[in-house]
Design a protein around this motif. Structure first.
Motif, mmCIF file in Angstrom:
data_model
loop_
_atom_site.group_PDB
_atom_site.id
_atom_site.type_symbol
_atom_site.label_atom_id
_atom_site.label_comp_id
_atom_site.label_asym_id
_atom_site.label_seq_id
_atom_site.Cartn_x
_atom_site.Cartn_y
_atom_site.Cartn_z
ATOM 1 N N HIS A 97 48.910 34.041 -52.690
ATOM 2 C CA HIS A 97 48.591 35.123 -53.666
ATOM 3 C C HIS A 97 49.710 36.232 -53.498
ATOM 4 O O HIS A 97 50.548 36.204 -52.506
ATOM 5 N N MET A 98 49.271 37.606 -54.258
ATOM 6 C CA MET A 98 50.137 38.623 -54.120
ATOM 7 C C MET A 98 50.096 39.144 -52.918
ATOM 8 O O MET A 98 51.373 39.777 -52.521
ATOM 9 N N GLY A 99 49.304 38.858 -51.743
ATOM 10 C CA GLY A 99 49.533 39.413 -50.539
ATOM 11 C C GLY A 99 50.411 38.452 -49.760
ATOM 12 O O GLY A 99 51.425 38.836 -49.254
ATOM 13 N N VAL A 167 45.169 41.433 -50.202
ATOM 14 C CA VAL A 167 45.112 42.050 -51.559
ATOM 15 C C VAL A 167 44.140 43.147 -51.253
ATOM 16 O O VAL A 167 44.476 44.272 -51.749
ATOM 17 N N SER A 171 45.524 46.755 -51.834
ATOM 18 C CA SER A 171 44.895 47.667 -52.966
ATOM 19 C C SER A 171 44.308 48.876 -52.377
ATOM 20 O O SER A 171 44.346 49.953 -53.195
ATOM 21 N N GLN A 209 39.263 41.338 -55.226
ATOM 22 C CA GLN A 209 39.401 40.840 -56.773
ATOM 23 C C GLN A 209 38.253 40.306 -57.381
ATOM 24 O O GLN A 209 37.241 39.863 -56.739
ATOM 25 N N ALA A 254 45.855 41.721 -58.978
ATOM 26 C CA ALA A 254 46.276 40.538 -57.914
ATOM 27 C C ALA A 254 46.592 39.276 -58.910
ATOM 28 O O ALA A 254 46.217 39.085 -60.071
ATOM 29 N N GLU A 314 57.179 40.856 -57.871
ATOM 30 C CA GLU A 314 55.971 41.615 -57.062
ATOM 31 C C GLU A 314 56.768 42.113 -55.766
ATOM 32 O O GLU A 314 56.346 42.993 -55.151
ATOM 33 N N TRP A 318 55.977 45.763 -54.754
ATOM 34 C CA TRP A 318 55.165 46.502 -53.423
ATOM 35 C C TRP A 318 56.208 46.711 -52.220
ATOM 36 O O TRP A 318 55.737 47.631 -51.775
#
Ligand code: ASP
Length: 326
Positions: A97-99, A167, A171, A209, A254, A314, A318
Motif C-alpha cells: 500500500h501507500m506505506g 498509512v 497520515s 483507512q 491511501a 507517491e 511523500w
C-alpha cells in the motif's frame, strides 16, 4: 580448444533456450498450484480485508487457491522485504500500500527493498480515504473541539498506529504536523488490533483507512471527526470532510495494490492483472468494497503500468512531506 569452446557455447545456448522455453511454458500454464498472498499487517485490518475480498474472486478466475499469509512488523516493511526476495514465479505476491510502497522510502534509510526496482506492479485494488477517529468517550464532540483538545493536552493524548511508515502512522504524522502537536504514538501490528484498542478505550485517536472504520462508526463503537477527502463518502454520509469541519489543510487518501517480485514473467503478471480487473468488475466484490467506503479504480487505473506510475508519483509526493514532518 576451439572445437571444445564452440560446443560448450552452443551447449550453453541450448540450455538457455531450454530454460527460456520452459519458463514460457510454465507461464502459459500458470497457475498450477496455490498462490501465497502476503499481507504485511495483522488479520482483520484494512489491507487484509481488501486483499481477502479481491483474492477470493481472483482465485475463482485463476482456478487455484490464494492463501493469505499475514506477516507483521516494522510498519509492513518486514513482509515487503520478504516478498521482494521471494521466487519470481508468480506463486508469492504481496498486497502492498501507500506505506509499504511509497512512504517507507523516505522513512527507512536502510530499507532492504525499493518499491520500483524490486517489484512488478500487478494491479491497484482500492483507494482508501483516511478518517480522523477517536474512542467513543473521547471528550471532543467535533473536529474543532478535537483540535483544541489535542493542542491543550498534547503530552497526555495518544494516537494508535500500525508502525513507522504505515498509512495510519504517516497520515497522523501529517495531521499532527498540521496541528503542530506531538502526541504519544502507540504502535500495533496493524490497525485491526489498533481498532480493537480504540473500541476498548485503551487509546485516544487514530487516522485510519475507511474500510476498517465504517462498521465501527455505524455501530457507534468509535467516533469519526472527519474524512480527509474533498468529498464526503457515500458509506458515511454524516461524516463531514476535513474542509467542512474546519481543517482543509489535512487531506489524505491511501491505496492498496498487488505486487509481484521483480522479474516475474510478463505473462504471469498479465494473468494476475486480468484476474484483478475481473474481480473489480464483479458486482459482489464491488458491493463489498463500496459498502466499506473504498474507491474502486476505473479501467485506466487498473493496469500494471498505471500502478507503476502511481508508485513513482507517491514516492515523489511523500518524500518531501515526510522529510519536512520529521
Ligand atoms: N494497512 C494497515 C493494516 O491493514 C494499517 C496501516 O497501514 O496503517 O493494518
Amino acid at each position: 580448444m576451439k572445437w571444445y569452446g564452440r560446443s560448450l557455447a552452443s551447449g550453453c545456448l541450448a540450455v538457455l533456450a531450454g530454460i527460456a522455453i520452459s519458463a514460457q511454458a510454465q507461464a502459459q500454464t500458470y497457475p498450477t498450484r496455490s498462490i501465497t498472498m502476503i499481507v504485511p499487517f495483522a488479520a482483520g485490518g484494512p489491507t487484509d480485508v481488501i486483499a481477502r475480498i479481491v483474492t477470493a474472486h481472483m482465485a475463482q478466475t485463476l482456478g487455484q487457491a490464494i492463501i493469505i499469509e499475514n506477516v507483521v512488523g516494522a510498519g509492513g516493511t518486514t513482509a515487503t522485504t520478504r516478498a521482494a526476495k521471494a521466487a519470481n514465479d508468480g506463486y508469492t505476491l504481496i498486497t502492498g500500500h501507500m506505506g509499504t510502497h511509497a512512504a517507507s522510502v523516505p522513512l527507512y534509510p536502510k530499507l532492504a527493498y525499493h518499491p520500483e526496482k524490486d517489484f512488478e506492479p500487478v494491479g491497484l485494488l482500492a483507494g482508501t480515504p483516511i478518517l480522523i477517529l477517536a474512542r467513543k468517550d473521547f471528550p471532543p464532540k467535533d473536529l474543532k473541539e478535537f483540535i483544541a483538545y489535542v493542542k491543550a493536552n498534547e503530552s497526555k493524548v495518544n494516537a494508535a498506529h500500525a508502525g513507522v511508515g504505515s498509512v495510519s502512522n504517516v497520515s497522523c504524522e501529517l495531521l499532527n504536523s498540521v496541528l503542530g502537536v506531538k502526541p504519544i504514538g502507540v504502535p500495533f501490528n496493524g490497525t485491526g488490533p489498533a481498532m480493537n484498542a480504540l473500541i476498548a478505550g485503551q487509546v485516544d485517536y487514530m487516522c485510519d483507512q475507511i474500510v476498517n472504520a465504517v462498521p465501527q462508526i455505524n455501530g457507534g463503537t468509535i467516533k469519526a471527526y472527519a474524512i480527509a477527502t474533498p468529498e464526503r463518502n457515500p458509506s458515511l454520509p454524516n461524516v463531514p470532510t476535513t474542509a467542512e469541519a474546519g481543517l482543509p489543510a489535512f487531506q489524505a487518501q491511501a491505496w492498496n495494490a498487488i505486487f509481484a517480485p521483480k522479474g516475474t514473467p510478463p505473462e504471469v503478471v498479465a494473468k494476475l492483472n486480468e484476474a484483478v480487473v475481473k474481480a473489480l468488475d464483479d458486482e459482489g466484490v464491488r458491493k463489498r468494497l463500496l459498502d466499506l467506503g473504498s474507491v474502486i479504480p476505473g479501467k485506466a487505473e487498473r493496469t500494471p503500468a498505471s500502478l507503476g506510475t502511481l508508485v513513482k508519483n507517491e514516492i515523489a509526493k511523500w518524500t518531501p512531506v515526510l522529510k519536512a514532518v520529521n
